[in-house]
Design a protein around this motif. Structure first.
Motif, PDB file in Angstrom:
ATOM      1  N   ARG A   1      -6.578  -3.949   9.418  1.00 16.50           N
ATOM      2  CA  ARG A   1      -6.017  -4.542  10.622  1.00 16.50           C
ATOM      3  C   ARG A   1      -7.088  -4.477  11.821  1.00 16.50           C
ATOM      4  NH1 ARG A   1       0.071  -1.713  10.090  1.00 16.50           N
ATOM      5  NH2 ARG A   1       0.841  -3.337   8.370  1.00 16.50           N
TER       6      ARG A   1
ATOM      7  N   ARG B   1       6.882 -11.540  11.998  1.00 14.38           N
ATOM      8  CA  ARG B   1       7.780 -11.261  10.826  1.00 14.38           C
ATOM      9  C   ARG B   1       8.995 -12.257  10.972  1.00 14.38           C
ATOM     10  NH1 ARG B   1       7.048  -4.973   9.391  1.00 14.38           N
ATOM     11  NH2 ARG B   1       5.217  -5.203   8.564  1.00 14.38           N
TER      12      ARG B   1
ATOM     13  N   TYR C   1      -0.632   4.054  16.996  1.00 14.96           N
ATOM     14  CA  TYR C   1      -1.022   3.921  15.451  1.00 14.96           C
ATOM     15  C   TYR C   1      -2.481   4.421  15.626  1.00 14.96           C
ATOM     16  CZ  TYR C   1       2.596   2.441  12.723  1.00 14.96           C
ATOM     17  OH  TYR C   1       3.934   2.198  11.990  1.00 14.96           O
TER      18      TYR C   1
ATOM     19  N   ASP D   1       7.324  -1.820  14.224  1.00 19.30           N
ATOM     20  CA  ASP D   1       7.479  -1.279  12.697  1.00 19.30           C
ATOM     21  C   ASP D   1       8.841  -0.998  12.387  1.00 19.30           C
ATOM     22  OD1 ASP D   1       6.545  -0.292  10.144  1.00 19.30           O
ATOM     23  OD2 ASP D   1       6.720   1.688  10.904  1.00 19.30           O
TER      24      ASP D   1
ATOM     25  N   LEU E   1      -4.924   0.024   5.188  1.00 22.90           N
ATOM     26  CA  LEU E   1      -4.196  -0.765   5.840  1.00 22.90           C
ATOM     27  C   LEU E   1      -4.696  -1.007   7.187  1.00 22.90           C
ATOM     28  CD1 LEU E   1      -2.187  -3.139   5.335  1.00 22.90           C
ATOM     29  CD2 LEU E   1      -0.216  -1.412   5.915  1.00 22.90           C
ATOM     30  N   LEU E   2      -4.522   0.380   7.736  1.00 12.50           N
ATOM     31  CA  LEU E   2      -5.063   0.264   9.375  1.00 12.50           C
ATOM     32  C   LEU E   2      -6.203  -0.071   9.733  1.00 12.50           C
ATOM     33  CD1 LEU E   2      -3.074   3.493  10.570  1.00 12.50           C
ATOM     34  CD2 LEU E   2      -2.252   1.222  10.238  1.00 12.50           C
TER      35      LEU E   2
ATOM     36  N   ARG F   1       4.956  -8.108  16.270  1.00 13.70           N
ATOM     37  CA  ARG F   1       4.580  -6.952  16.662  1.00 13.70           C
ATOM     38  C   ARG F   1       3.089  -6.840  16.847  1.00 13.70           C
ATOM     39  NH1 ARG F   1       4.305  -2.841  11.143  1.00 13.70           N
ATOM     40  NH2 ARG F   1       3.118  -1.211  12.271  1.00 13.70           N
TER      41      ARG F   1
ATOM     42  N   GLU G   1      -2.531   4.521   3.413  1.00 11.84           N
ATOM     43  CA  GLU G   1      -2.425   3.524   4.870  1.00 11.84           C
ATOM     44  C   GLU G   1      -3.485   3.415   5.716  1.00 11.84           C
ATOM     45  OE1 GLU G   1      -0.425   6.314   3.546  1.00 11.84           O
ATOM     46  OE2 GLU G   1       1.221   5.279   2.790  1.00 11.84           O
TER      47      GLU G   1
ATOM     48  N   ILE H   1       0.864  -1.260   0.072  1.00  8.52           N
ATOM     49  CA  ILE H   1      -0.066   0.003   0.043  1.00  8.52           C
ATOM     50  C   ILE H   1       0.823   1.315  -0.077  1.00  8.52           C
ATOM     51  CG2 ILE H   1      -0.793   1.011   2.300  1.00  8.52           C
ATOM     52  CD1 ILE H   1      -3.378  -0.422   1.993  1.00  8.52           C
TER      53      ILE H   1
HETATM   54  C1  IPM Z   1       4.187  -1.748   7.691  1.00  9.22           C
HETATM   55  C2  IPM Z   1       4.064  -0.413   7.093  1.00  9.22           C
HETATM   56  C3  IPM Z   1       2.674   0.237   7.237  1.00  9.22           C
HETATM   57  C4  IPM Z   1       3.048   0.435   8.844  1.00  9.22           C
HETATM   58  C5  IPM Z   1       2.515   1.555   6.940  1.00  9.22           C
HETATM   59  C6  IPM Z   1       2.403   1.381   5.582  1.00  9.22           C
HETATM   60  C7  IPM Z   1       1.073   2.165   7.482  1.00  9.22           C
HETATM   61  O1  IPM Z   1       5.199   0.357   7.195  1.00  9.22           O
HETATM   62  O2  IPM Z   1       3.183  -2.771   7.322  1.00  9.22           O
HETATM   63  O3  IPM Z   1       5.062  -1.848   8.351  1.00  9.22           O
HETATM   64  O4  IPM Z   1       3.593   1.431   9.378  1.00  9.22           O
HETATM   65  O5  IPM Z   1       2.535  -0.372   9.707  1.00  9.22           O
END
Ligand code: IPM
Ligand code: MG
Length: 363
Positions: free
Chosen positions: A97, A107, A142, A246, A93-94, A135, A90, A74
């Motif tokens: 989640r 990871r 966030y 992150d 994505l948030l 994480r 972004e 993204i």
């Molecule tokens: C990640 C990315 C995201 C985050 C961004 C794109 C919002 O850096 O998945 O690590 O900060 O979580």
């Protein structure tokens, strides 16, 4: 087994890399006798451009009814250079989640023998490094409120919030992985400064007693950032809050040789999401040059974590290792050798998977 996959390419190179992971998934399913169906949906800048919302309700509905999500990346420079933009990719994505309850981002950091020379660190420091960053993904700065600007615009604020429950949930999950691995857990925080970190540490110290066979250590995040570089082999499982995670995982990813290699799994309450840890690499979009391996390896995590299909996951990893050994690689890791296209690397891996002999004990 029946696999129902939501495919969310997102922005930039997303489509190119996700389609290679999808082809590898189809190949594995064909070989191992699974039925796979998939549907695509919009997310990120692509979704803003099409419908004005970076995580449209239709996309969420598709994720909810699927058994796993394969996600690309993204982000778009169009929005990065406009700090006043009302909606940002972004946020998609948030929102995903949060709405899917994906509170843990896993990871794994492993090295690839044929890439070790690309690491910015000395070979003896990284060879054999193998750890897992966990994480926390739906709390902290966030998501904490209030967030914003004062009326005169001269002051801005973000809020870091964690509840004991959120911390306990992720720490227990991390212990679960530590138990399956080398039984060492590093809890990373900034308890010398932050109240949220003190709650993290206190919660972990209480839980520690329930896992006597795991060695627990506590480390401040600045020190952890240093030790990842200085002595990566000392880590087994590391658990930390959202923003520290992150930052540390980007750092950890490059020590293995290329940011283009590391997969991730986001798991929690609803459907799990599998995505490469790198971004949308907009400069490369449409050029067929991006490294698809992190996304293909994310598909391996999907087989392993969501479907419990270990032999299928191993087959993908074997194919990736074979492509590396045969130097069928994209320009980021080709060095002086020939740089293959994204689609060529993907096709090589898919062909490998189709032609691979399945040995009777793992079929
Ligand atoms: C990640 C990315 C995201 C985050 C961004 C794109 C919002 O850096 O998945 O690590 O900060 O979580
Ligand atoms: Mg990041």
């Amino acid at each position: 087994m029946k696999l129902k996959i939501a495919v969310l390419p997102g922005d930039g190179i997303g489509l190119e890399i996700v389609s290679q992971a999808l082809e590898a998934t189809k190949a594995v399913c064909a070989k191992f006798g699974h039925e796979v169906t998939y549907r695509e949906a919009l997310v990120g800048a692509a979704a803003i451009d099409a419908v004005g919302n970076p995580y449209p309700p239709e996309t969420h509905a598709l994720c909810m009814e699927s058994s796993a999500v394969l996600f690309g990346a993204i982000g778009s420079p169009k929005y990065d250079n406009d700090p006043s933009a009302k909606v940002r990719p972004e946020q998609g994505l948030l929102a995903m989640r949060k709405q899917l309850g994906l509170y843990a981002n896993i990871r794994p950091v492993t090295t690839f023998p044929s890439l070790i020379h690309k690491s910015p660190l000395r070979t003896d420091l990284v060879e054999g490094a193998d750890f897992m960053c966990i994480r926390e993904l739906t709390g902290g700065i966030y998501f904490g409120r209030p967030q914003g600007r004062s009326e005169d615009g001269e002051t801005a604020y973000d809020t870091c919030v964690y509840t004991r429950e959120e911390i306990e949930r992720i720490i227990r999950l991390a212990y679960g992985y530590a138990l399956k691995r080398r039984k060492k857990l590093t809890v990373v925080d900034k308890a010398n400064v932050l109240a949220t970190s003190r709650l993290w540490r206190q919660t972990a110290q209480r839980l520690e007693k329930e896992y006597p066979c795991v060695e627990t250590e506590y480390m401040f995040v600045d020190n952890a950032a240093m030790q990842i570089i200085q002595w990566p082999k000392r880590f087994d499982v590391m658990v930390t809050e959202n923003m520290f995670g992150d930052i540390l995982t980007d750092e950890a990813s490059v020590i293995t040789g290329s940011l283009g290699m590391l997969p991730s799994a986001s798991i929690g309450i609803h459907t799990s999401v599998f995505e490469p840890i790198h971004g949308s690499y907009p400069q490369a979009a449409g050029k067929d040059i991006a490294n698809p391996l992190a996304t293909i390896l994310s598909a391996a995590l999907m087989f392993e974590y969501t479907f419990g299909l270990q032999a299928e996951a191993d087959a993908i990893r074997e194919a990736v290792n074979a492509s590396l050994a045969g130097k069928i690689v994209t320009e980021d890791i080709a060095g002086d050798g020939r740089a293959y296209k994204t689609s060529e690397v993907g096709k090589w891996i898919t062909d490998y998977l189709y032609s691979r002999q399945i040995s009777p004990h793992n079929a």
